[in-house]
Design an enzyme around this catalytic site. Structure first.
Site: not given
Ligand code: NAD
Length: 249
Positions: A36, A63, A154
């Site tokens: 994370d 990421v 999104y």
């Protein structure tokens, strides 16, 4: 135990659904790498798992960075010798209709939510090959199944995750590398608080479900456990919808 002997890397494992998955996977015998950008939170989840007799490590991972991914995969193999399970859970949510969404917002959301899943998959597969197979669990959304009234970028990113998962499944099934997507409905997490910031919008989200409640992180973790484990060994390229019936109507 359903993940005995397995090594799992979970992105976005510092809180919310990812943390619930880390805790559950550890209880089911997996050695877990929590990855994370929230370092103190991620370290706290790993420490909690270790105190309860599990085996977890935290690694810093953005990421959207291929370099970070390489380091996270290398750290996983250095710590535990292999990689069997990847849960691509990390994501961000941004609202906005098409006309309100800037190109910059689009790029930010797609970089983390879609490219992040691509990069993780690309770098995990060589290790899964060495392990003789693996399971990739990609967290999409109901917003990846139907059009969104509120969150354009999104929703597009989650639709990309849905079909990217199927391409991965089709291309690597022969090597016993499985890939499936999960499509959560409204779930009670910090992201949920962002999407439904007040009692009224939260009630509206609950009302849209058939089961008339908001989901828990554990509701999703249970599905992720099933897809990560050999219980789902004949499943790949599939969509597991865990949404309280939201998209069944
Ligand atoms: P959350 O915001 O509580 O947790 C997301 C985690 O991802 C956080 O720990 C965050 O730090 C991490 N993260 C964000 N950007 C990152 C990056 N660039 N690199 C690494 N980590 C990063 O959200 P959640 O509700 O637990 O969401 C988990 C997954 O479920 C996400 O993929 C989300 O899109 C999906 N989802 C959530 C809901 C919901 O209602 N909460 C509904 C459908 C789908």
């Amino acid at each position: 135990m359903r993940l005995e002997g397995k090594v799992a890397l979970i992105t976005g494992g510092a809180r919310g659904q990812g943390a619930a998955e880390a805790r559950l996977f550890a209880r089911e015998g997996a050695r877990v790498v929590i990855a994370d950008v929230l370092d103190p939170d991620g370290m706290a989840v790993a420490a909690e798992i270790n105190e309860l007799g599990g085996d977890a490590t935290f690694v810093h991972l953005d990421v959207s960075s291929q370099d970070d991914w390489q380091q996270a995969i290398d750290a996983t193999v250095a710590a535990y010798g292999k990689l069997d399970v990847l849960v691509n859970n990390a994501a961000i949510w941004r609202g906005g209709h098409v006309l309100e969404t800037t190109g910059e917002q689009w790029d930010t959301v797609l970089d983390i939510n879609a490219k992040g899943v691509f990069l993780g998959t690309k770098l995990a597969i060589p290790e899964m090959r060495k392990a003789g197979g693996g399971s990739i669990v990609n967290i999409s959304s109901t917003a990846g199944l139907v059009g969104s009234r509120t969150s354009t970028a999104y929703s597009a990113s989650k639709g990309a995750v849905r079909l990217f998962t199927k391409s991965t499944a089709v291309q690597y099934g022969r090597e016993n590398i499985r890939a499936n997507s999960i499509h959560p409905g409204p779930i009670d997490t910090p992201m949920g608080d962002q999407v439904w910031p007040d009692a009224g919008s939260r009630e509206e989200a609950i009302e849209r479900t058939v089961l008339k409640r908001i989901g828990t992180p554990e509701d999703i973790a249970n599905g992720a456990l099933f897809l990560a484990s050999d219980d789902s060994s004949f499943m790949t390229g599939a969509e597991l919808v865990i949404d309280g019936g939201l998209t069944s109507q």
